[in-house]
Design an enzyme around this catalytic site. Structure first.
Site, short mmCIF file in Angstrom:
data_model
loop_
_atom_site.label_atom_id
_atom_site.label_comp_id
_atom_site.label_asym_id
_atom_site.label_seq_id
_atom_site.Cartn_x
_atom_site.Cartn_y
_atom_site.Cartn_z
N ASP A 79 20.67 6.62 74.54
CA ASP A 79 21.19 7.58 73.56
C ASP A 79 21.04 6.98 72.17
OD1 ASP A 79 22.03 9.13 75.69
OD2 ASP A 79 24.14 8.53 75.54
N HIS A 83 21.95 11.49 68.51
CA HIS A 83 22.22 12.33 69.68
C HIS A 83 23.50 13.14 69.51
CE1 HIS A 83 22.84 13.68 73.74
NE2 HIS A 83 23.74 12.77 74.05
#
Length: 261
Positions: A79, A83
């Protein structure tokens, strides 16, 4: 039916680096890889799908190759800060510095607690107890949170462990997530579950606190890790290799633990 991930541990010798043990920390990426399921009206990621182009046949007599489709956040994946809404404007996956993708890592093990309570949340007292025994979390490094959840990684139903109230998987308390993001020197959190937050994290304040605080602070996440039981509490160098997707919010990632031998 769940199964243990294939263990991949190999001893290598590299000039200048010496003898190392390399531990594969990534789950295999297949069409049965569990994916997160969000309730309506939210959009969900497509699962991984592999499509054959040719296999030494009339479509390509000398080649076997495929094309695939999947979301950025499927399987073992990274991530990036952009994100989450708290990190909007932050780095996309292709701009993450290499020093964050090859960095020291420590492992906090709460397997017993997660086995007794699938909604177990790592607290600041857990981190303090770890530091009292092993020293401070690594500056510029990773915290890997072992819960034993990787044993379900090939079974969607067990991995998400959902009922009418939502998923029940371990995670991190909101205050602990805030401290890790804003006061500790780590640059990322790695977990064995489908996401860095608990299955019931929508009930916390703020909702999904690991995503909220970590990405808001420009920090990273790694999910669906394997073989954390092969790593010591300290002394690992983590190497993560996401696809260099321009502007991407994350990527399926091959992750390794490097240990001196």
């Amino acid at each position: 039916m769940s199964k243990e991930p294939t263990v991949s541990t190999e001893a290598i010798d590299l000039p200048g680096l010496g003898a190392l043990t390399v531990v594969d920390l990534a789950q295999p990426l297949t069409e049965t890889t569990p994916t997160i399921q969000l309730p309506e009206p939210f959009a969900n990621t497509p699962p991984f799908r592999l499509h054959e182009i040719s296999r030494y046949d009339e479509r390509g007599p000398v080649s076997y190759w495929n094309w695939f489709e999947c979301g950025e956040h499927v399987g073992t994946h990274l991530d990036a800060p952009n994100h989450w809404v708290s990190g909007q404007g932050g780095r996309p996956v292709d701009e993450i510095p290499l020093r964050q993708l090859v960095a020291p890592a420590v492992v906090i093990d709460r397997t017993d607690e997660a086995a007794a309570d699938p909604d177990y949340l790592l607290g600041l007292e857990d981190v303090r107890a770890f530091e009292a025994e092993h020293g401070p979390l690594p500056e510029g490094g990773w915290l890997l949170y072992r819960t034993g959840w990787s044993r379900y990684a090939q079974d969607q139903e067990q991995f998400l462990n959902a009922d009418e109230s939502g998923a029940h998987t371990p995670g991190i308390q909101a205050e602990c997530a805030r401290w890790l993001a804003e006061e500790s020197g780590i640059i990322g959190i790695g977990v064995e579950t489908v996401g860095t937050d608990a299955g019931q994290a929508f009930e916390l304040d703020p909702v999904f606190p690991v995503h909220h605080y970590m990405h808001g602070a420009g920090k990273l996440g790694l999910t669906q890790l394997a073989n954390l039981d092969r790593l010591p509490a300290t002394g690992t160098t983590l190497a993560a290799a996401p696809l260099k997707i321009e502007g991407g919010s994350g990527s399926p990632t091959r992750v390794y633990g490097l240990l001196p031998r």
